[in-house]
Design a protein around this motif. Structure first.
Motif, PDB file in Angstrom:
ATOM      1  N   ASP A  78      -6.515 -18.887 -10.020  1.00  0.00           N
ATOM      2  CA  ASP A  78      -5.329 -19.166 -10.828  1.00  0.00           C
ATOM      3  C   ASP A  78      -5.150 -18.155 -11.958  1.00  0.00           C
ATOM      4  OD1 ASP A  78      -4.941 -21.300  -9.167  1.00  0.00           O
ATOM      5  OD2 ASP A  78      -5.380 -22.838 -10.675  1.00  0.00           O
ATOM      6  N   GLU A  81      -3.582 -15.138 -10.477  1.00  0.00           N
ATOM      7  CA  GLU A  81      -2.170 -15.398 -10.192  1.00  0.00           C
ATOM      8  C   GLU A  81      -1.338 -15.332 -11.478  1.00  0.00           C
ATOM      9  OE1 GLU A  81       0.611 -18.796  -8.084  1.00  0.00           O
ATOM     10  OE2 GLU A  81      -1.109 -19.434  -9.288  1.00  0.00           O
ATOM     11  N   ASN A  82      -1.842 -15.938 -12.534  1.00  0.00           N
ATOM     12  CA  ASN A  82      -1.113 -15.962 -13.806  1.00  0.00           C
ATOM     13  C   ASN A  82      -0.980 -14.580 -14.434  1.00  0.00           C
ATOM     14  OD1 ASN A  82      -0.768 -18.739 -13.612  1.00  0.00           O
ATOM     15  ND2 ASN A  82      -2.640 -19.174 -14.739  1.00  0.00           N
ATOM     16  N   LEU A  84      -0.443 -11.754 -12.729  1.00  0.00           N
ATOM     17  CA  LEU A  84       0.340 -10.846 -11.889  1.00  0.00           C
ATOM     18  C   LEU A  84       1.473 -10.132 -12.632  1.00  0.00           C
ATOM     19  CD1 LEU A  84       0.628 -12.780  -8.488  1.00  0.00           C
ATOM     20  CD2 LEU A  84      -0.783 -10.771  -9.008  1.00  0.00           C
ATOM     21  N   PRO A  85       2.259 -10.830 -13.458  1.00  0.00           N
ATOM     22  CA  PRO A  85       3.373 -10.148 -14.120  1.00  0.00           C
ATOM     23  C   PRO A  85       2.954  -8.988 -15.034  1.00  0.00           C
ATOM     24  CG  PRO A  85       3.649 -12.517 -14.268  1.00  0.00           C
ATOM     25  CD  PRO A  85       2.270 -12.270 -13.719  1.00  0.00           C
ATOM     26  N   LEU A  96      -2.790  -8.794  -5.397  1.00  0.00           N
ATOM     27  CA  LEU A  96      -2.014  -9.362  -4.291  1.00  0.00           C
ATOM     28  C   LEU A  96      -2.889  -9.522  -3.047  1.00  0.00           C
ATOM     29  CD1 LEU A  96       1.310  -7.325  -4.691  1.00  0.00           C
ATOM     30  CD2 LEU A  96       0.907  -9.712  -5.350  1.00  0.00           C
ATOM     31  N   LEU A  99      -5.314 -12.473  -3.521  1.00  0.00           N
ATOM     32  CA  LEU A  99      -4.620 -13.754  -3.374  1.00  0.00           C
ATOM     33  C   LEU A  99      -4.260 -14.014  -1.907  1.00  0.00           C
ATOM     34  CD1 LEU A  99      -2.329 -13.709  -6.533  1.00  0.00           C
ATOM     35  CD2 LEU A  99      -4.361 -15.130  -6.142  1.00  0.00           C
ATOM     36  N   LYS A 106      -0.732 -22.408  -2.304  1.00  0.00           N
ATOM     37  CA  LYS A 106      -0.163 -22.480  -3.652  1.00  0.00           C
ATOM     38  C   LYS A 106       0.137 -21.089  -4.225  1.00  0.00           C
ATOM     39  CE  LYS A 106      -4.397 -22.811  -6.432  1.00  0.00           C
ATOM     40  NZ  LYS A 106      -5.081 -23.654  -7.418  1.00  0.00           N
ATOM     41  N   TYR A 107      -0.442 -20.025  -3.637  1.00  0.00           N
ATOM     42  CA  TYR A 107      -0.186 -18.673  -4.123  1.00  0.00           C
ATOM     43  C   TYR A 107       0.965 -17.981  -3.388  1.00  0.00           C
ATOM     44  CZ  TYR A 107      -4.753 -19.340  -6.298  1.00  0.00           C
ATOM     45  OH  TYR A 107      -5.806 -19.828  -7.032  1.00  0.00           O
ATOM     46  N   GLN A 109       4.267 -18.491  -3.225  1.00  0.00           N
ATOM     47  CA  GLN A 109       5.476 -18.178  -4.001  1.00  0.00           C
ATOM     48  C   GLN A 109       5.260 -16.989  -4.931  1.00  0.00           C
ATOM     49  OE1 GLN A 109       8.545 -19.299  -3.451  1.00  0.00           O
ATOM     50  NE2 GLN A 109       7.559 -20.353  -1.747  1.00  0.00           N
ATOM     51  N   SER A 110       4.080 -16.894  -5.507  1.00  0.00           N
ATOM     52  CA  SER A 110       3.787 -15.753  -6.379  1.00  0.00           C
ATOM     53  C   SER A 110       3.776 -14.456  -5.588  1.00  0.00           C
ATOM     54  CB  SER A 110       2.431 -15.948  -7.069  1.00  0.00           C
ATOM     55  OG  SER A 110       2.493 -17.026  -7.963  1.00  0.00           O
ATOM     56  N   LYS A 113       7.316 -13.080  -4.715  1.00  0.00           N
ATOM     57  CA  LYS A 113       8.053 -12.435  -5.813  1.00  0.00           C
ATOM     58  C   LYS A 113       7.947 -10.910  -5.762  1.00  0.00           C
ATOM     59  CE  LYS A 113       7.494 -16.297  -8.978  1.00  0.00           C
ATOM     60  NZ  LYS A 113       6.858 -16.784 -10.209  1.00  0.00           N
TER      61      LYS A 113
END
Length: 140
Positions: A78, A81-82, A84-85, A96, A99, A106-107, A109-110, A113
C-alpha cells in the motif's frame, strides 16, 4: 545475517544498496527473512528524497524478487501504491512492475491510471503490469 536488521541498522541508504546486493548474492537467507527485508526496502525507497538512491533501491527490490523468487502477493504494498504519484521515470516503472506482480486486484485502478501516460515506456510498463496482475488473479 538478518536482512531486516541490516536495513534498519544502515544509516544511509546509498551504503545500504551495495551491502544488500552482496547479501542477497552471497548469503543463504530464508524466504521469510528476504520478504521482511524487501518490505522494509520498499518502504525506505518510497521515503527516499534523492532520486538516484530511490531508483537504485527500487531496482534492487525488483532484482531481489527475481533472484529469490519472492511471492510479492505476501507483501503489503500500500505504501508503494500511495507513492506512485510522486515517483518518476525508472522508479515509477519499477513500482508499477512490483504492483503488477502482487496478484492483488486492489492495485488495478492505480495501475490503470498510468496506461495513458505521455511517457511511452511508463504506459507500456503499466499495461504489462496490468496483464501480469490479472494473470495472477486468474491463476490464484
Amino acid at each position: 545475517m538478518d536482512l531486516y536488521k541490516k536495513i534498519l541498522e544502515a544509516g544511509r541508504n546509498e551504503l545500504l544498496i551495495d551491502e544488500l546486493n552482496d547479501l542477497i548474492e552471497y548469503d543463504d537467507l530464508s524466504i521469510s527473512n528476504i520478504e521482511s527485508g524487501l518490505s522494509l526496502l520498499i518502504k525506505n525507497a518510497t521515503a527516499e528524497q534523492i532520486y538516484s538512491i530511490q531508483e537504485s533501491m527500487l531496482n534492487l527490490s525488483t532484482s531481489i524478487m527475481y533472484k529469490c523468487s519472492i511471492d510479492v502477493d505476501k507483501l503489503d504494498l500500500d505504501i508503494l501504491e500511495n507513492s506512485l504519484p510522486k515517483l518518476k521515470h525508472s522508479s515509477l516503472e519499477n513500482a508499477l512492475f512490483i504492483l503488477g506482480r502482487s496478484k492483488k486486484s486492489k492495485y488495478l485502478q492505480s495501475l490503470k491510471k498510468f496506461v495513458y501516460s505521455e511517457d511511452e515506456f511508463t504506459s507500456s510498463t503499466a499495461l504489462e503490469a496490468i496483464k501480469e496482475l490479472e494473470a495472477g488473479i486468474d491463476g490464484a
